[in-house]
Motif scaffolding. Structure first.
Motif, PDB file in Angstrom:
ATOM      1  N   CYS A  54       0.820  -1.224   0.000  1.00  0.00           N
ATOM      2  CA  CYS A  54       0.000   0.000   0.000  1.00  0.00           C
ATOM      3  C   CYS A  54       0.852   1.272   0.000  1.00  0.00           C
ATOM      4  O   CYS A  54       1.747   1.434   0.818  1.00  0.00           O
ATOM      5  CB  CYS A  54      -0.911  -0.017   1.225  1.00  0.00           C
ATOM      6  SG  CYS A  54      -1.973   1.447   1.364  1.00  0.00           S
ATOM      7  N   THR A  55       0.537   2.162  -0.926  1.00  0.00           N
ATOM      8  CA  THR A  55       1.247   3.443  -0.959  1.00  0.00           C
ATOM      9  C   THR A  55       0.404   4.545  -0.328  1.00  0.00           C
ATOM     10  O   THR A  55       0.848   5.671  -0.198  1.00  0.00           O
ATOM     11  CB  THR A  55       1.592   3.834  -2.420  1.00  0.00           C
ATOM     12  OG1 THR A  55       0.387   3.788  -3.184  1.00  0.00           O
ATOM     13  CG2 THR A  55       2.595   2.872  -3.021  1.00  0.00           C
ATOM     14  N   GLY A  56      -0.836   4.210   0.017  1.00  0.00           N
ATOM     15  CA  GLY A  56      -1.654   5.128   0.799  1.00  0.00           C
ATOM     16  C   GLY A  56      -2.568   6.024  -0.015  1.00  0.00           C
ATOM     17  O   GLY A  56      -2.303   6.339  -1.178  1.00  0.00           O
ATOM     18  N   GLY A  63      -2.854  -0.602   3.917  1.00  0.00           N
ATOM     19  CA  GLY A  63      -3.989  -1.305   3.332  1.00  0.00           C
ATOM     20  C   GLY A  63      -5.216  -0.442   3.182  1.00  0.00           C
ATOM     21  O   GLY A  63      -6.307  -0.816   3.616  1.00  0.00           O
ATOM     22  N   CYS A  64      -5.044   0.712   2.553  1.00  0.00           N
ATOM     23  CA  CYS A  64      -6.161   1.652   2.386  1.00  0.00           C
ATOM     24  C   CYS A  64      -7.264   1.049   1.519  1.00  0.00           C
ATOM     25  O   CYS A  64      -8.434   1.420   1.642  1.00  0.00           O
ATOM     26  CB  CYS A  64      -5.663   2.962   1.771  1.00  0.00           C
ATOM     27  SG  CYS A  64      -5.145   2.801   0.035  1.00  0.00           S
ATOM     28  N   GLY A  65      -6.876   0.118   0.630  1.00  0.00           N
ATOM     29  CA  GLY A  65      -7.881  -0.532  -0.219  1.00  0.00           C
ATOM     30  C   GLY A  65      -8.229   0.261  -1.468  1.00  0.00           C
ATOM     31  O   GLY A  65      -8.985  -0.222  -2.313  1.00  0.00           O
ATOM     32  N   ARG A  66      -7.676   1.463  -1.610  1.00  0.00           N
ATOM     33  CA  ARG A  66      -8.048   2.294  -2.748  1.00  0.00           C
ATOM     34  C   ARG A  66      -6.880   2.604  -3.682  1.00  0.00           C
ATOM     35  O   ARG A  66      -7.078   2.855  -4.863  1.00  0.00           O
ATOM     36  CB  ARG A  66      -8.672   3.604  -2.246  1.00  0.00           C
ATOM     37  CG  ARG A  66      -9.987   3.402  -1.511  1.00  0.00           C
ATOM     38  CD  ARG A  66     -10.640   4.704  -1.100  1.00  0.00           C
ATOM     39  NE  ARG A  66      -9.799   5.512  -0.233  1.00  0.00           N
ATOM     40  CZ  ARG A  66      -9.710   5.348   1.091  1.00  0.00           C
ATOM     41  NH1 ARG A  66     -10.402   4.401   1.679  1.00  0.00           N
ATOM     42  NH2 ARG A  66      -8.927   6.115   1.806  1.00  0.00           N
ATOM     43  N   CYS A  67      -5.661   2.624  -3.149  1.00  0.00           N
ATOM     44  CA  CYS A  67      -4.523   2.961  -4.023  1.00  0.00           C
ATOM     45  C   CYS A  67      -4.294   1.823  -5.026  1.00  0.00           C
ATOM     46  O   CYS A  67      -4.792   0.715  -4.848  1.00  0.00           O
ATOM     47  CB  CYS A  67      -3.267   3.238  -3.198  1.00  0.00           C
ATOM     48  SG  CYS A  67      -2.551   1.770  -2.452  1.00  0.00           S
ATOM     49  N   CYS A  70      -2.813  -1.385  -3.612  1.00  0.00           N
ATOM     50  CA  CYS A  70      -3.808  -2.221  -2.910  1.00  0.00           C
ATOM     51  C   CYS A  70      -4.681  -2.991  -3.902  1.00  0.00           C
ATOM     52  O   CYS A  70      -4.838  -4.208  -3.789  1.00  0.00           O
ATOM     53  CB  CYS A  70      -4.718  -1.354  -2.037  1.00  0.00           C
ATOM     54  SG  CYS A  70      -4.047  -1.006  -0.396  1.00  0.00           S
TER      55      CYS A  70
HETATM   56 ZN   LIG Z   1      -3.488   1.252  -0.379  1.00  0.00          ZN
END
Ligand SMILES: [Zn+2]
Length: 383
Positions: A54-56, A63-67, A70
């Motif tokens: 994850c890079t945020g 683990g933002c789930g959006r980048c 992820c």
């Molecule tokens: Zn992420």
């Protein structure tokens, strides 16, 4: 939303993995995720891989789930992620050698090079020893995530070099919530399926969505009631084996054909051409792998049938003892009560033992029909 959303009912494991992904001091380069089938080992492993990459987004990391890191990791397309998901019986030494080569490369774009081995227990000792060295001294950006049903399923040498994370059987309600949220399944159907599957996430989903799967399970449970004598028992055992065989064939036929077509294309052979002798061994290799896979699948289906039967006798015992706990098979209430009235708790326990023995014998490669006949005979009424 985060990559951990689908890791249901595992707050402790998620906390540990999440911390490792964000705090370098909590990070280790070899992990062993263990938990019973269906507890979500591979889902947790993928979520962890995504959290590592994850890079945020908006300052949210781990683990933002959006980048992109992820989403591609969860989809299995991240260039620095390798997942060994084997449905063969064993992971070969050549496969492990390839993995080690991959593990030695620096990540191309990600923060880490992550190698997930979903069935680390399916390795021969010799293969494990090859892997050992790579796990012992991995390059700084490489992370190994090994998964197995329990720590005892891998060699002590591997175990001692990995940090262990234990997954539990998630509560049925958590599994049901996931099915409702992710798959849009009706809450009542989801809960019944989650209970019947004893919280095995993948199986619960299949039971909730596939009427055939529900019917097959019902048929397995009905067998318990039908067995009145040795003759019925032998017939029932044959039926269980046949159903498992059919399911294995249905699950593998299509994939086998696709794999064969792909291999032929890769070898430059046109459809309908005869295969030159020098290429035949490659086709034979593929066919052997496919045969092993079908065998494994059949054994998995049979084992599942026995787990279903066990859950039925567990319910019988619950009724016999008057315990105040939910039935796994509430919709088979009639069968459960009939069996409970017809036998003693001691007999129920003996039947459960017989099912357990059959499971062990299957695992030990006893011919399925033999193991199941002995089991079915033990299930008949004892008078
Ligand atoms: Zn992420």
């Amino acid at each position: 939303m985060s990559v951990w959303d689908d890791v249901v009912g595992q707050p402790d494991a998620v906390a540990t993995l999440r911390r490792a992904a964000t705090d370098p001091a909590a990070m280790t380069h070899a992990w062993l995720l263990t938990g019973p089938p269906g507890s979500g080992r591979s889902v947790a492993a993928r979520a962890f891989a995504a959290a590592l990459q994850c890079t945020g987004t908006d300052g949210e990391t781990g683990g933002c789930g959006r980048c992109r890191a992820c989403t591609t990791t969860l989809a299995g397309t991240h260039p620095d992620l390798t997942v060994v998901a084997t449905d063969k019986v064993v992971i070969t030494i050549d496969e492990v050698r390839d993995l080690i080569m991959t593990a030695a490369r620096t990540p191309s774009s990600g923060r880490y090079r992550v190698i997930v081995v979903e069935d680390a227990d399916r390795m021969a000792e010799r293969t494990t020893n090859v892997l050992l060295k790579a796990i012992e001294e991995p390059p700084p950006h490489t992370v190994w995530v090994l998964c197995a049903p329990s720590a005892q399923d891998v060699l002590p040498t591997i175990r001692s070099r990995c940090r262990g994370v234990v997954l539990r059987v998630p509560p049925a309600q958590d599994v049901a919530d996931l099915l409702v949220r992710r798959d849009g399944i009706d809450p009542a159907v989801a809960l019944t399926a989650a209970r019947a599957a004893q919280s095995h996430v993948g199986l619960a989903r299949r039971l909730a969505r596939d009427a055939d799967a529900r019917e097959r399970r019902d048929a397995v449970l009905e067998i318990a009631r039908r067995i009145r004598g040795v003759g019925d028992a032998v017939l029932a055992a044959g039926e269980l084996v046949d159903v498992a065989k059919a399911e294995a064939v249905a699950a593998t036929t299509e994939r086998d054909a696709v794999e064969k077509a792909e291999l032929m294309r890769a070898l430059g052979v046109q459809e309908g051409d005869t295969l030159p002798p020098r290429l035949r061994s490659q086709l034979r290799q593929l066919e052997d792998d496919q045969k092993r896979r079908a065998t494994r699948r059949q054994r998995d289906v049979l084992d599942r049938s026995m787990v279903d039967l066990l859950s039925l006798y567990r319910d019988v015992l619950v009724v016999q003892l008057g315990a105040a706990v939910d039935l796994v098979n509430a919709e088979h209430d009639g069968t459960v009560r009939a069996l409970a009235a017809d036998s003693t708790p001691e007999q129920t326990i003996r039947r459960m033992d017989a099912i357990g023995v059959a499971r062990e014998r299957l695992e030990g490669n006893v011919a399925p029909l033999l193991a199941l006949e002995a089991m079915a005979v033990a299930l008949r009424p004892q008078g």
